[in-house]
Motif scaffolding. Structure first.
Motif, mmCIF file in Angstrom:
data_model
loop_
_atom_site.group_PDB
_atom_site.id
_atom_site.type_symbol
_atom_site.label_atom_id
_atom_site.label_comp_id
_atom_site.label_asym_id
_atom_site.label_seq_id
_atom_site.Cartn_x
_atom_site.Cartn_y
_atom_site.Cartn_z
ATOM 1 N N MET A 27 -9.036 -12.496 -2.326
ATOM 2 C CA MET A 27 -10.054 -11.655 -1.716
ATOM 3 C C MET A 27 -9.769 -11.532 -0.221
ATOM 4 S SD MET A 27 -13.169 -10.953 -3.557
ATOM 5 C CE MET A 27 -14.243 -12.261 -3.968
ATOM 6 N N ALA A 28 -9.447 -12.676 0.407
ATOM 7 C CA ALA A 28 -9.204 -12.690 1.846
ATOM 8 C C ALA A 28 -7.939 -11.918 2.194
ATOM 9 C CB ALA A 28 -9.105 -14.133 2.340
ATOM 10 N N GLN A 29 -6.940 -11.951 1.284
ATOM 11 C CA GLN A 29 -5.678 -11.293 1.591
ATOM 12 C C GLN A 29 -5.752 -9.786 1.412
ATOM 13 O OE1 GLN A 29 -3.056 -13.513 -0.898
ATOM 14 N NE2 GLN A 29 -2.717 -15.107 0.639
ATOM 15 N N GLY A 30 -6.751 -9.305 0.698
ATOM 16 C CA GLY A 30 -6.955 -7.871 0.579
ATOM 17 C C GLY A 30 -5.953 -7.188 -0.328
ATOM 18 N N ARG A 31 -5.896 -5.859 -0.208
ATOM 19 C CA ARG A 31 -5.066 -5.085 -1.148
ATOM 20 C C ARG A 31 -3.889 -4.407 -0.468
ATOM 21 N NH1 ARG A 31 -10.483 -2.155 -3.420
ATOM 22 N NH2 ARG A 31 -11.499 -4.096 -4.006
ATOM 23 N N ASP A 32 -3.761 -4.548 0.845
ATOM 24 C CA ASP A 32 -2.762 -3.760 1.587
ATOM 25 C C ASP A 32 -1.348 -3.950 1.075
ATOM 26 O OD1 ASP A 32 -4.973 -3.166 2.953
ATOM 27 O OD2 ASP A 32 -4.440 -4.213 4.817
ATOM 28 N N GLU A 33 -0.970 -5.216 0.863
ATOM 29 C CA GLU A 33 0.422 -5.474 0.472
ATOM 30 C C GLU A 33 0.727 -4.863 -0.884
ATOM 31 O OE1 GLU A 33 1.993 -9.405 0.986
ATOM 32 O OE2 GLU A 33 0.647 -9.798 2.665
ATOM 33 N N GLU A 34 -0.255 -4.998 -1.816
ATOM 34 C CA GLU A 34 -0.046 -4.433 -3.143
ATOM 35 C C GLU A 34 0.042 -2.909 -3.060
ATOM 36 O OE1 GLU A 34 -2.087 -6.950 -2.634
ATOM 37 O OE2 GLU A 34 -1.408 -8.509 -4.017
ATOM 38 N N GLU A 35 -0.836 -2.308 -2.236
ATOM 39 C CA GLU A 35 -0.827 -0.849 -2.110
ATOM 40 C C GLU A 35 0.492 -0.368 -1.520
ATOM 41 O OE1 GLU A 35 -5.631 -0.233 -1.881
ATOM 42 O OE2 GLU A 35 -4.477 -0.230 -0.011
ATOM 43 N N ALA A 36 1.004 -1.124 -0.555
ATOM 44 C CA ALA A 36 2.299 -0.772 0.031
ATOM 45 C C ALA A 36 3.385 -0.841 -1.030
ATOM 46 C CB ALA A 36 2.629 -1.720 1.177
ATOM 47 N N ALA A 37 3.319 -1.886 -1.882
ATOM 48 C CA ALA A 37 4.327 -2.051 -2.920
ATOM 49 C C ALA A 37 4.274 -0.892 -3.909
ATOM 50 C CB ALA A 37 4.130 -3.387 -3.647
ATOM 51 N N VAL A 71 -4.995 2.618 -6.171
ATOM 52 C CA VAL A 71 -3.644 2.984 -6.589
ATOM 53 C C VAL A 71 -2.976 1.836 -7.336
ATOM 54 C CG1 VAL A 71 -3.245 4.684 -4.791
ATOM 55 C CG2 VAL A 71 -2.747 2.283 -4.345
ATOM 56 N N ILE A 72 -3.539 0.643 -7.211
ATOM 57 C CA ILE A 72 -2.924 -0.529 -7.843
ATOM 58 C C ILE A 72 -3.112 -0.440 -9.352
ATOM 59 C CG2 ILE A 72 -2.922 -3.050 -7.924
ATOM 60 C CD1 ILE A 72 -4.187 -2.957 -5.110
ATOM 61 N N PRO A 73 -2.062 -0.651 -10.125
ATOM 62 C CA PRO A 73 -2.196 -0.563 -11.583
ATOM 63 C C PRO A 73 -2.776 -1.843 -12.179
ATOM 64 C CG PRO A 73 0.075 -1.026 -11.006
ATOM 65 C CD PRO A 73 -0.675 -0.885 -9.704
ATOM 66 N N GLY A 74 -3.097 -1.761 -13.471
ATOM 67 C CA GLY A 74 -3.462 -2.976 -14.202
ATOM 68 C C GLY A 74 -4.935 -3.237 -14.290
ATOM 69 N N PHE A 75 -5.789 -2.250 -13.916
ATOM 70 C CA PHE A 75 -7.224 -2.499 -13.971
ATOM 71 C C PHE A 75 -7.688 -2.721 -15.400
ATOM 72 C CE2 PHE A 75 -11.609 -0.758 -14.286
ATOM 73 C CZ PHE A 75 -12.237 -1.792 -13.632
ATOM 74 N N THR A 81 -10.363 -8.865 -7.589
ATOM 75 C CA THR A 81 -10.011 -8.771 -6.169
ATOM 76 C C THR A 81 -9.277 -7.481 -5.819
ATOM 77 O OG1 THR A 81 -7.937 -9.966 -6.477
ATOM 78 C CG2 THR A 81 -9.876 -11.275 -5.874
ATOM 79 N N LYS A 82 -8.618 -6.871 -6.791
ATOM 80 C CA LYS A 82 -7.839 -5.671 -6.458
ATOM 81 C C LYS A 82 -8.608 -4.386 -6.734
ATOM 82 C CE LYS A 82 -4.616 -8.372 -5.258
ATOM 83 N NZ LYS A 82 -4.703 -8.759 -3.842
ATOM 84 N N PHE A 83 -9.769 -4.506 -7.371
ATOM 85 C CA PHE A 83 -10.547 -3.308 -7.698
ATOM 86 C C PHE A 83 -12.018 -3.537 -7.370
ATOM 87 C CE2 PHE A 83 -7.097 -4.000 -10.692
ATOM 88 C CZ PHE A 83 -6.340 -2.860 -10.522
ATOM 89 N N SER A 84 -12.717 -2.417 -7.058
ATOM 90 C CA SER A 84 -14.174 -2.502 -6.941
ATOM 91 C C SER A 84 -14.748 -1.694 -8.093
ATOM 92 C CB SER A 84 -14.660 -1.896 -5.629
ATOM 93 O OG SER A 84 -13.709 -2.117 -4.617
ATOM 94 N N PHE A 85 -15.700 -2.285 -8.780
ATOM 95 C CA PHE A 85 -16.310 -1.554 -9.893
ATOM 96 C C PHE A 85 -17.719 -2.087 -10.100
ATOM 97 C CE2 PHE A 85 -13.717 -5.087 -11.263
ATOM 98 C CZ PHE A 85 -14.524 -5.804 -12.125
ATOM 99 N N PRO A 86 -18.591 -1.279 -10.698
ATOM 100 C CA PRO A 86 -19.948 -1.769 -10.924
ATOM 101 C C PRO A 86 -19.938 -2.982 -11.856
ATOM 102 C CG PRO A 86 -19.580 0.348 -12.029
ATOM 103 C CD PRO A 86 -18.395 0.102 -11.163
ATOM 104 N N GLY A 87 -20.737 -3.987 -11.545
ATOM 105 C CA GLY A 87 -20.787 -5.177 -12.386
ATOM 106 C C GLY A 87 -19.788 -6.233 -11.956
ATOM 107 N N ARG A 88 -19.123 -6.001 -10.830
ATOM 108 C CA ARG A 88 -18.107 -6.950 -10.369
ATOM 109 C C ARG A 88 -18.742 -8.295 -9.993
ATOM 110 N NH1 ARG A 88 -16.432 -7.112 -5.279
ATOM 111 N NH2 ARG A 88 -14.568 -8.309 -4.805
ATOM 112 N N GLY A 89 -19.884 -8.228 -9.338
ATOM 113 C CA GLY A 89 -20.581 -9.464 -8.967
ATOM 114 C C GLY A 89 -20.992 -10.267 -10.186
ATOM 115 N N LEU A 90 -21.448 -9.550 -11.205
ATOM 116 C CA LEU A 90 -21.864 -10.199 -12.443
ATOM 117 C C LEU A 90 -20.669 -10.877 -13.109
ATOM 118 C CD1 LEU A 90 -24.509 -10.348 -14.104
ATOM 119 C CD2 LEU A 90 -23.549 -8.562 -15.550
#
Lengths: 273, 292
Positions: B168-178, A4-8, B90-99
């Protein structure tokens, strides 16, 4: 991919464009230039006695510097994590000096220290030991610039080490030495190996610190990075491209090694959980 | 770990402890403190006046100016890149992220000399874009743009590497809440994400700055090292040293050593603030735990 986070798109776009222009374009240009040299000529450049000698010197010195840092780095990490003593925080900060201090400044300082009339050079000269303008100087310069790697990779793992296992081993009658050997070392080994590989990789590519102290004599104290530089100054672009591409290849191999070690480490951490 | 909770562990014996601490301190004094000390001792050897005199030479002043200019461009650009890269991985998972993560760190593994040579093969007369640049009369190599580009390459990962593990450690929860509360992306970045990583961001920028100012290998390939024109501080140090103007070389070196020390002071302050915050949070959470 869903979030849901924008900016990807924007952030990925910026990241890829920047990396493409600043990092990948020059690397591609180097590889193209090296490919232009042609296979047999490339082999001839790399196997020329002077190039081979410089590789031998660089790899040997980097290995020696890594051995020093493996021991010193491990001891530093242990002391920083396990003991509390006045000045611990300062010591922890001092570990980062080689990262923050420019390599040219480090080279200048080490040369002054190890020169014949220097603080270290003068007493050593009495025993007939020469460091500056000798292969040992290269080792010193490489060792200095790669001090932080082993410490900084081992430190967090050592911090996370569970006291229970150690205590259990001790309760069961294991000697301190045996606990270190069978409990602690295996736990920190992947991180230690990764740190040592990083230190080795960094030493292979070090230039600034080494050129000041090495004396830079072909076949004796000339490192690969310097030889590349000399070939450029002679406008021998094929040779510069071939040697630089080989160094790049070595860097990729080291990167692969570090990543494999870290993957192994992570798999083990997951299994233990 | 609080002192009372600390249990006796391997190597806690007084003798082992004393031997190891002493050994490490002695080696550190030789390997880290002595090189720092010798710079200042050599520079000040002939008195403060001689030191000041060798600093205000026009070519050294010009080198200081050029170094500051380069840092003024490179640090903000790489802070921007670091934030964008960290946000993306850190805020998204997508193929090729490790690369992509490996790619971000790539400049760390490449010798600065190799980086300089690579840039020469893009923008130099022999390079990919060389003929085109010549036709358009744009000079990048052996000029200031080349110095800036090579410095950007070498320092690209610094900010990203400091903030990525933290985000990475802080995760996405706060952003998702926002997001749920209706905040825009920019607002989330400004009011949620960046404040969470501000210390790491500042330290990353400080390290990036120290490295830009001190970059030697890559810059010496692409700058042409023209005295009074394209020599940055580290190159100026080498020029002076080659000229046997050792005192002036060390005087110039103290400036860069000063920047390095300042960077570490920033780190020390940040760590203190960080641990103060952690203790405060720890005390707070300790209050919520009922004592048995």
């Amino acid at each position: 991919m869903f979030s849901v986070i924008p900016g990807f798109r924007l952030s990925l776009g910026i990241t890829l464009t920047y990396l493409g222009l600043i990092v990948l374009l020059p690397i591609a240009a180097l590889i193209l230039q090296a490919a232009d040299v042609g296979f047999w000529r490339y082999i001839a450049i790399i196997t020329s006695p002077r190039t081979l000698a410089s590789f031998q010197i660089t790899i040997g010195a980097a290995a020696a510097a890594t051995v020093f840092n493996a021991v010193y780095g491990l001891a530093l990490a242990w002391v920083l994590v396990r003991y509390d003593f006045p000045g611990r925080r300062l010591l922890d900060t001092l570990v980062d000096v080689p990262f923050a201090l420019p390599t040219a400044v480090a080279g200048l300082a080490l040369t002054a220290l190890f020169a014949k009339n220097g603080w270290f050079g003068a007493p050593l000269a009495e025993y007939g030991i020469q460091i500056a303008y000798a292969p040992a100087g290269i080792v010193c310069a490489m060792a200095f610039t790669s001090i932080p790697f082993v410490v900084r990779t081992v430190q967090p793992v050592l911090e996370d080490l569970d006291a229970d296992v150690e205590e259990a081993a001790t309760t069961l009658g294991a000697s301190q030495f045996r606990v270190v050997w069978t409990v602690i070392l295996p736990a920190i080994f992947p991180a230690f190996l990764a740190g040592a590989s990083l230190a080795f990789a960094r030493s292979l590519g070090e230039f600034g610190a080494v050129v000041f102290i090495a004396g830079n004599q072909p076949f004796r104290t000339e490192i690969v990075a310097l030889l590349t530089y000399i070939r450029l100054e002679e406008y021998d672009y094929p040779a510069a491209a071939a040697i630089a591409a080989t160094m790049l290849g070595l860097a990729f191999v080291m990167l692969l090694v570090v990543n494999l070690i870290q993957a192994w480490h992570q798999r083990r951490a997951i299994r233990e959980e | 770990m609080s002192p009372t909770a600390r249990r006796r562990r391997v190597g806690d014996g007084p003798r082992t402890r004393f031997v190891l601490i002493t050994l490490v301190l002695v080696v550190t004094a030789f390997a880290v403190i002595a090189p720092l000390a010798v710079i200042f001792s050599e520079a000040m050897g002939r008195g403060v006046l001689a030191y000041a005199e060798s600093l205000v030479r026009p070519d050294t002043l010009h080198a200081i100016g050029l170094t500051l200019f380069t840092a003024l461009i490179c640090v903000p650009v790489n802070v921007g890149f670091g934030i964008a890269a960290a946000w993306c991985v850190t805020k998204f998972s997508f193929p090729g992220r490790g690369l992509l993560l490996a790619l971000i760190e790539l400049p760390f593994s490449i010798s600065p000399i190799v980086a300089g040579v690579a840039y020469l093969f893009v923008y130099g007369a022999q390079g990919l874009l060389g003929p085109w640049l010549e036709a358009a009369d744009i000079k990048i190599m052996f000029a200031i743009p080349g110095i800036v580009l090579a410095s950007l390459f070498v320092t690209a990962p610094f900010v990203a590497r400091e903030i990525i593990p933290l985000m990475m450690a802080q995760g996405r929860d706060e952003e998702e809440a926002a997001v749920t509360l209706g905040a825009s992306g920019w607002r989330i970045l400004r009011t949620v994400t960046l404040p969470n990583v501000r210390f790491a961001l500042i330290y990353g920028a400080a390290l990036c700055n120290a490295r830009v100012m001190g970059e030697f290998g890559a810059v010496s390939v692409v700058s042409g090292n023209i005295r009074g024109q394209t020599s940055t501080m580290p190159l100026q140090i080498e020029l002076l040293y080659q000229d046997s103007q050792v005192a002036a070389a060390f005087a110039a070196a103290t400036v860069l050593a000063g920047v390095a020390l300042l960077t570490l002071v920033v780190k020390l302050i940040i760590e203190r603030l960080d641990s103060a915050r952690e203790t405060a949070q720890g005390a707070e959470s300790a209050l919520n735990v009922p004592t048995p």
